[in-house]
Design a protein around this motif. Structure first.
Motif: not given
Length: 223
Positions: A43-44, A51-52, A54-56, A58-59, A62
């Motif tokens: 995370d930041r 960021v990439v 972390n977002k992947v 997270g998706v 979810n």
């Protein structure tokens, strides 16, 4: 149906349920723990900020949490059959149970790790500790009570999922409740199945609460 007729069925159903829940809990711990930690580290502002990644992550988490378990289990039938060789029975049910539990536990791990005092981690890094040293020596030990509580919640959720797995041939107490309690209108058998599930859930919750209390008591004694 008499008790003598119900007892062996309930015993085998309980064994199958504990088998499914036990193995799926193991895989949830194996997969959810590192994912949850990575969600914090990437995370930041984290030591592995990305960021990439972390977002992947997270998706993926979810999506895994948003799908109703019964839908996920049916959707995973081809994959389960590929991995296990069959989509029916307790062993086959472990596959969707584990896949459903990993993102669930990962979020609980993320929450537990984020609750750790930032001052402790900053002090460990200031003393020259590497990222994984800080994770293993500071973050996970400090978050242990919350992690155990989260694992307890995950196990209880898996017990409920395992009962739903009976609707598509997963075995265990769920299959017995559906086959005998619902389809054959054996109300006594349905009640017995519900009582067994209540006992299992209560025992897991009591053991989890006891473990959390013991860990916190040990931490206070050490502090």
């Amino acid at each position: 149906m008499t008790w003598e007729e119900m007892r062996p069925l309930l015993e085998q159903g309980t064994i199958d349920t504990l088998y499914m829940v036990g193995w799926s809990t193991f895989y949830a711990l194996l997969g959810g723990l590192p994912i949850g930690v990575l969600l914090v580290l990437t995370d930041r502002g984290g030591p592995l900020a990305n960021v990439v990644v972390n977002k992947v992550l997270g998706v993926i988490v979810n999506i895994g949490r948003s799908l109703p378990f019964i839908v996920m289990m049916v959707a995973l039938i081809p994959f389960t059959r590929f991995v296990i060789g069959t989509a029916v029975g307790p062993t086959a049910a472990v596959v969707p149970l584990a896949i459903g539990a990993i993102p669930f536990f990962a979020r609980l791990v993320e929450t537990a790790v984020r609750e750790v005092d930032h001052g402790l981690t900053e002090a460990a890094w200031a003393m020259g500790g590497g990222t994984w040293t800080v994770v293993l020596k500071v973050l996970l030990p400090q978050a242990l009570p919350s992690l155990v509580a989260g694992l307890t919640t995950t196990v209880i959720a898996l017990i409920g999922y395992s009962a739903m797995a009976g609707a598509v041939g997963g075995g265990g107490l769920g299959t017995l409740a559906l086959t005998y309690g619902y389809q054959r209108f054996e109300d006594g058998f349905m009640l017995a199945t519900v009582l067994v599930l209540i006992v299992i859930v209560t025992a897991v919750q009591l053991l989890g609460d006891l473990a959390v209390r013991l860990i916190r008591r040990r931490e206070r004694a050490a502090g």
